[in-house]
Design a protein around this motif. Structure first.
Motif, mmCIF file in Angstrom:
data_model
loop_
_atom_site.group_PDB
_atom_site.id
_atom_site.type_symbol
_atom_site.label_atom_id
_atom_site.label_comp_id
_atom_site.label_asym_id
_atom_site.label_seq_id
_atom_site.Cartn_x
_atom_site.Cartn_y
_atom_site.Cartn_z
ATOM 1 N N TYR A 194 -0.654 -0.009 0.290
ATOM 2 C CA TYR A 194 -1.720 0.835 -0.249
ATOM 3 C C TYR A 194 -2.947 0.724 0.635
ATOM 4 O O TYR A 194 -3.332 -0.382 1.051
ATOM 5 C CB TYR A 194 -2.103 0.385 -1.667
ATOM 6 N N ILE A 240 -9.923 13.862 2.691
ATOM 7 C CA ILE A 240 -9.169 13.077 1.705
ATOM 8 C C ILE A 240 -7.820 13.764 1.472
ATOM 9 O O ILE A 240 -7.736 14.745 0.727
ATOM 10 C CB ILE A 240 -9.947 13.019 0.369
ATOM 11 N N PRO A 241 -6.746 13.268 2.077
ATOM 12 C CA PRO A 241 -5.425 13.845 1.768
ATOM 13 C C PRO A 241 -5.103 13.623 0.290
ATOM 14 O O PRO A 241 -5.735 12.786 -0.365
ATOM 15 C CB PRO A 241 -4.472 13.043 2.661
ATOM 16 N N PRO A 242 -4.116 14.354 -0.240
ATOM 17 C CA PRO A 242 -3.747 14.175 -1.654
ATOM 18 C C PRO A 242 -3.554 12.688 -1.945
ATOM 19 O O PRO A 242 -2.824 12.011 -1.227
ATOM 20 C CB PRO A 242 -2.443 14.958 -1.779
ATOM 21 N N VAL A 243 -4.221 12.186 -2.991
ATOM 22 C CA VAL A 243 -4.212 10.755 -3.231
ATOM 23 C C VAL A 243 -2.925 10.360 -3.949
ATOM 24 O O VAL A 243 -2.256 11.188 -4.587
ATOM 25 C CB VAL A 243 -5.462 10.299 -4.010
ATOM 26 N N SER A 244 -2.564 9.088 -3.818
ATOM 27 C CA SER A 244 -1.306 8.609 -4.413
ATOM 28 C C SER A 244 -1.431 7.148 -4.821
ATOM 29 O O SER A 244 -0.508 6.363 -4.644
ATOM 30 C CB SER A 244 -0.157 8.800 -3.423
ATOM 31 N N GLY A 245 -2.574 6.797 -5.376
ATOM 32 C CA GLY A 245 -2.739 5.444 -5.898
ATOM 33 C C GLY A 245 -2.080 5.298 -7.254
ATOM 34 O O GLY A 245 -1.526 6.246 -7.813
ATOM 35 N N HIS A 303 -7.461 -2.102 -8.585
ATOM 36 C CA HIS A 303 -6.382 -1.543 -7.769
ATOM 37 C C HIS A 303 -6.223 -2.405 -6.538
ATOM 38 O O HIS A 303 -7.189 -2.752 -5.877
ATOM 39 C CB HIS A 303 -6.683 -0.102 -7.359
ATOM 40 N N VAL A 344 -9.101 9.472 -7.191
ATOM 41 C CA VAL A 344 -9.597 8.258 -6.530
ATOM 42 C C VAL A 344 -8.877 8.090 -5.191
ATOM 43 O O VAL A 344 -7.636 8.031 -5.155
ATOM 44 C CB VAL A 344 -9.397 7.029 -7.446
ATOM 45 N N LEU A 394 -7.307 8.726 -12.294
ATOM 46 C CA LEU A 394 -7.278 7.891 -11.084
ATOM 47 C C LEU A 394 -6.270 8.448 -10.088
ATOM 48 O O LEU A 394 -6.536 8.513 -8.885
ATOM 49 C CB LEU A 394 -6.922 6.452 -11.480
ATOM 50 N N ARG A 421 -8.926 17.316 0.924
ATOM 51 C CA ARG A 421 -10.211 17.716 0.332
ATOM 52 C C ARG A 421 -11.345 17.087 1.134
ATOM 53 O O ARG A 421 -11.238 15.956 1.604
ATOM 54 C CB ARG A 421 -10.313 17.240 -1.122
ATOM 55 N N TRP A 446 4.785 8.731 2.971
ATOM 56 C CA TRP A 446 3.477 8.733 2.323
ATOM 57 C C TRP A 446 3.639 9.299 0.920
ATOM 58 O O TRP A 446 4.379 10.268 0.708
ATOM 59 C CB TRP A 446 2.472 9.560 3.126
ATOM 60 N N ILE A 460 -7.076 6.623 -2.878
ATOM 61 C CA ILE A 460 -6.160 5.513 -2.580
ATOM 62 C C ILE A 460 -4.818 6.164 -2.252
ATOM 63 O O ILE A 460 -4.443 7.165 -2.880
ATOM 64 C CB ILE A 460 -6.011 4.567 -3.794
ATOM 65 N N TRP A 461 -4.129 5.599 -1.265
ATOM 66 C CA TRP A 461 -2.873 6.201 -0.820
ATOM 67 C C TRP A 461 -1.788 5.142 -0.689
ATOM 68 O O TRP A 461 -2.060 4.010 -0.287
ATOM 69 C CB TRP A 461 -3.057 6.861 0.550
ATOM 70 N N LYS A 462 -0.563 5.564 -1.010
ATOM 71 C CA LYS A 462 0.552 4.638 -0.798
ATOM 72 C C LYS A 462 1.436 5.114 0.345
ATOM 73 O O LYS A 462 1.633 6.316 0.552
ATOM 74 C CB LYS A 462 1.370 4.448 -2.068
ATOM 75 N N ASP A 514 3.255 11.210 -2.630
ATOM 76 C CA ASP A 514 2.937 12.632 -2.865
ATOM 77 C C ASP A 514 1.813 12.741 -3.886
ATOM 78 O O ASP A 514 1.347 11.777 -4.456
ATOM 79 C CB ASP A 514 4.179 13.383 -3.331
ATOM 80 N N ALA A 556 -4.825 7.946 5.394
ATOM 81 C CA ALA A 556 -3.413 8.147 5.080
ATOM 82 C C ALA A 556 -2.703 8.803 6.267
ATOM 83 O O ALA A 556 -2.918 8.396 7.415
ATOM 84 C CB ALA A 556 -3.268 8.944 3.774
#
Lengths: 133, 81, 133, 81
Positions: A49, B75-80, A78, A117, A113, B51, A131, A119-121, A133, B9
């Motif tokens: 992450y 900000i690419p599409p988030v995936s937290g 997180h 927010v 969230l 975005r 990556w 945050i990327w996985k 979606d 990302a």
């Protein structure tokens, strides 16, 4: 009063839960997202992450403030960095006077969230790196 | 006017954590994505789904003026979570 | 696989949570009910919970079995005996592949527990002793 | 036929944890609450709001026969959680 944190340190779920206890609240709802092994036919091995941490904390503040203004307490943490299967990625907890609102607000916070927010996985699956979606 | 743009990302992986970009005079938020797409046509589609954030806030108004001191991010599409 | 218990021992929330972790699940929702101080103008000091334990455990089994049959894991523990402010009375946890179903099933279980499982509270409030409604 | 009935919560506090009750021959579930209300008129209203359980299951059918070996209980409105 609420506690919001983005950190590479493993989540201490019990310590986060304890922050929600208070005589004014009767219901505590928590959501924990963990690293799952299978998504259909895809097998995940690890997830990394990453975040835009300053903006992510600002966004979490924007989500939590209106819930706290209704009298509840919000705790969100997180994790970033390298996670293995069953590791906790996110903790969202809401303590409220009554359970229906604790459920509603906890679900609202995790749903929001996941779209608002930064945050990327990055999943390392057995067949590929993906990556989220 | 030159601005620095933070990337994250998959975009950060492709182009690096920051890129510098030349914008016309008196730029607005609406100018940033097209200028990036012109400079980096290989990631045109990724840029389209990202975005814009200025000073750590999502931009709601494309007419928002951009200054050289703004912190600009895609900000690419988030995936937290 | 699920764990259901009615006991006078204080709830070990962290140990109950840990029972829900598994690589096949990505979302864990828990509800904890604690002893709240104020209900309108009534101030609670302590609560004594009693149960018809054999029937209560049967009823919990009936609630949990269909949720587990859908692939989730259920952990429920209810305390009986004398509780002070902020003590945990009940823990309801659901681990599922996806978060929406974990929220839905956790809320269903606590809502149904509160009408179908023979457990009673006797509140000692500052002005009177009250049996729960 | 005599049966023993388990009582809980406010009912148990008022009448004790168990009471013995005489029922007519070949009793059914429907006979229990009226017989208790006759024997204990002071808690008539509390008895009315309680649900009958036989062998640790809520009774769904008032015509269910009752035998002397059944475990019979009256369940006041529950308030766990």
């Amino acid at each position: 009063m609420y506690y919001l944190k983005i950190s590479p340190t493993p989540l201490d779920v019990h310590a986060l839960y304890e922050k929600l206890k208070d005589p004014q609240y009767g219901g505590i709802v928590t959501f924990v997202g963990t690293v799952r092994q299978w998504t259909g036919d895809i097998e995940t091995q690890t997830i990394d992450y990453s975040a835009y941490p300053e903006m992510a904390e600002k966004q979490l503040n924007k989500l939590a403030a209106p819930i706290e203004a209704k009298g509840a307490r919000v705790v969100i943490a997180h994790r970033v960095g390298h996670l293995d299967l069953t590791d906790e990625a996110v903790f969202v907890g809401v303590a409220a006077a009554h359970r229906a609102e604790a459920f509603e607000w906890c679900q609202y916070l995790i749903d929001t969230l996941k779209t608002e927010v930064p945050i990327w996985k990055r999943e390392t699956d057995t067949d590929a790196v993906r990556w989220g979606d | 006017m030159q601005v620095t743009i933070k990337l994250f990302a998959m975009l950060g992986e492709q182009l690096g954590a920051t890129v510098k970009l030349d914008l016309p005079a008196a730029p607005t938020a609406a100018d940033i994505k097209p200028a990036l797409q012109t400079a980096y046509p290989a990631v045109r589609q990724l840029l389209a789904t990202a975005r814009l954030a200025v000073n750590q806030e999502f931009v709601e108004d494309d007419a928002q003026p951009i200054s050289a001191t703004d912190e600009i991010a895609l900000i690419p599409p988030v995936s937290g979570g």
